[in-house]
Design a protein around this motif. Sequence first.
Motif, mmCIF file in Angstrom:
data_model
loop_
_atom_site.group_PDB
_atom_site.id
_atom_site.type_symbol
_atom_site.label_atom_id
_atom_site.label_comp_id
_atom_site.label_asym_id
_atom_site.label_seq_id
_atom_site.Cartn_x
_atom_site.Cartn_y
_atom_site.Cartn_z
ATOM 1 N N THR A 135 95.952 25.956 31.419
ATOM 2 C CA THR A 135 97.426 26.441 31.759
ATOM 3 C C THR A 135 97.491 26.203 33.339
ATOM 4 O OG1 THR A 135 97.742 27.521 29.771
ATOM 5 C CG2 THR A 135 99.366 27.958 31.567
ATOM 6 N N ASP A 136 96.951 26.967 33.974
ATOM 7 C CA ASP A 136 96.733 27.259 35.382
ATOM 8 C C ASP A 136 96.538 25.815 36.066
ATOM 9 O OD1 ASP A 136 94.650 30.323 35.260
ATOM 10 O OD2 ASP A 136 96.939 29.806 35.017
ATOM 11 N N LYS A 166 95.955 34.714 29.536
ATOM 12 C CA LYS A 166 95.493 33.290 30.263
ATOM 13 C C LYS A 166 94.952 32.259 29.512
ATOM 14 C CE LYS A 166 94.104 34.459 34.509
ATOM 15 N NZ LYS A 166 95.128 33.908 35.401
ATOM 16 N N HIS A 167 94.890 31.257 30.301
ATOM 17 C CA HIS A 167 94.208 29.884 29.754
ATOM 18 C C HIS A 167 93.821 29.036 31.052
ATOM 19 C CE1 HIS A 167 92.533 26.382 27.804
ATOM 20 N NE2 HIS A 167 92.316 27.025 26.757
ATOM 21 N N GLU A 186 95.748 41.108 29.497
ATOM 22 C CA GLU A 186 95.848 40.043 30.560
ATOM 23 C C GLU A 186 94.788 38.814 30.164
ATOM 24 O OE1 GLU A 186 98.054 42.353 33.483
ATOM 25 O OE2 GLU A 186 97.438 40.103 33.301
ATOM 26 N N GLN A 187 93.702 38.972 29.545
ATOM 27 C CA GLN A 187 92.766 37.986 29.089
ATOM 28 C C GLN A 187 93.667 37.116 28.150
ATOM 29 O OE1 GLN A 187 89.287 40.521 27.978
ATOM 30 N NE2 GLN A 187 88.210 39.086 29.057
#
Length: 217
Positions: A198-199, A194-195, A190-191
């Motif tokens: 991006t969110d 993610k960035h 999951e890590q």
Amino acid sequence: MKFFLDTADINEIREGATLGVVDGVTTNPSLIAKTGRPVEDVAREICSIVDGPLSLEVLSVTAEEMIEEGQKLAAIHPNVVVKIPMIREGLKALRGLSTKGIAVNVTLVFSPLQALLAAKNGAAYVSPFIGRLDDISADGMNLISDIIEVYDAYGFETEVLIASVRNPMHVLEAAKMGADVATVPLAVLEQMLKHPLTDIGLEKFMADWHRSQQSKS
Ligand code: G3P
């Protein structure tokens, strides 16, 4: 790079499998013990979720017993890979199982020479433990680099399966070295995806779009 989930938790495996990037699963006696269930039941359920290699570790201590137990584990499902610890009896059992065509993942590997011996006796995978070396202030990634250098020098087909992965940087460094497989906890997977930018970027795109629609109405 292939990604395996390092867990026997069925819920975690179901969740990870939805991502589409999970190629297999590894377990160990500690992970199986956490389930409180017979290994055969856990194995069959995992194999019904992930169609890829599933590592199950022997508990026996002599080569003869490891070979007998390994054959029983392999008989559970065609996807089962027998996990054997890198000890003297395990090296002998490895040869016994690999000559019978049973895939073996040699685990608890902490030196390149252990990995060399495993490859010589026909290991399908070798599992060097990065995190447990880092935990004692040793250089886990250096072990991966040394193993890959030795395997490349002799053209061994044994796959380097990095294990005891604590964070995405372990995966990145191993991928840059060309390691074949990373077995990771679901949390690390999951890590990896993610960035924060991006969110943040997606949030701004959506806010700008919705604002433009509101100004039209
Ligand atoms: O399952 C083998 C290995 O990945 C376990 O590593 O150090 O997280 O217990 P560790």
